[in-house]
Design an enzyme around this catalytic site. Structure first.
Site, PDB file in Angstrom:
ATOM      1  N   HIS A 233     -16.946  -0.162 -59.807  1.00  8.05           N
ATOM      2  CA  HIS A 233     -16.370   1.173 -59.592  1.00  8.05           C
ATOM      3  C   HIS A 233     -14.877   1.026 -59.325  1.00  8.05           C
ATOM      4  CE1 HIS A 233     -17.058  -0.395 -55.538  1.00  8.05           C
ATOM      5  NE2 HIS A 233     -15.963   0.288 -55.229  1.00  8.05           N
TER       6      HIS A 233
ATOM      7  N   HIS B 219      -7.824  -0.348 -59.345  1.00  8.12           N
ATOM      8  CA  HIS B 219      -8.255  -1.615 -59.928  1.00  8.12           C
ATOM      9  C   HIS B 219      -9.780  -1.685 -59.899  1.00  8.12           C
ATOM     10  CE1 HIS B 219      -8.120  -2.343 -55.604  1.00  8.12           C
ATOM     11  NE2 HIS B 219      -9.097  -3.217 -55.807  1.00  8.12           N
TER      12      HIS B 219
END
EC number: 3.1.4.58
Length: 191
Positions: free
Chosen positions: A44, A134
């Site tokens: 995620h 990220h």
């Protein structure tokens, strides 16, 4: 005693991207010795770590996220994976990640909306560092040789496999010590 849930808000990856990233992780594992690789179901892009919240307040958190996402209605956007990077010591990084590219302005806007909503509701202080989206791939480098930036020249999956349209954010609950570790609690549409 009221149970507490360990919560965070994130952008999920669609199944085809999770599968492509999982295959990429298997390639990276051959060259990059990290102790723990993120389970494909746990991949995620974190928007905000909330922390422990009393279960009785869960409906308030969901409502605040609905409001934050409703305000961003029609703000779906395209994302894709980029190059590898690390956090931690240069010689022995603690985290291996892939940067996020694409339409970063709307991603940053929804991150700020979520952060503001949780600050107003729960008093969570905003992060002082700039938001750096990220995708964490692995943790705890355990190689016997010094880490080198040249190792990060391994490229992500093809553009087709690593690009997607972000149309929702998800409230997740952490179950420390389990695999997979993250359970979706609620989904909040950006459409």
């Amino acid at each position: 005693m009221i149970p507490k849930f360990r919560l965070f808000v994130a952008v999920p990856l669609p199944e085809q991207v999770r599968l492509a990233v999982s295959a990429w992780q298997n390639v990276l594992k051959r060259d990059l010795p990290f102790a723990k690789w993120v389970h494909p179901d746990d991949l995620h892009i974190t928007l905000l770590f909330i922390g422990n919240v009393n279960a009785e307040r869960l409906h308030e958190v969901r409502a605040a996220l609905d409001a934050a996402c409703t305000g961003a209605s029609g703000k779906t956007f395209n994302l894709q994976l980029g190059k590898l990077g690390t956090f931690g010591k240069k010689q022995s990084p603690s985290v291996l990640w892939a940067d996020i590219q694409g339409e970063l302005a709307p991603l940053g806007a929804i991150q700020r909306r979520v952060e503001t909503a949780m600050q107003d509701l729960l008093g969570i202080e905003p992060e002082q560092r700039a938001y750096k989206p990220h995708l964490t791939l692995a943790r705890t480098y355990n190689g016997t040789w010094v880490w080198s930036p040249e190792l990060m020249r391994l490229h992500p999956p093809t553009d087709e496999a690593n690009a997607w349209r972000c149309d929702e954010v998800v409230l997740y609950r952490s179950h420390l010590g389990q695999t997979p570790m993250y359970e979706p609690v609620s989904k909040h549409s950006l459409d």
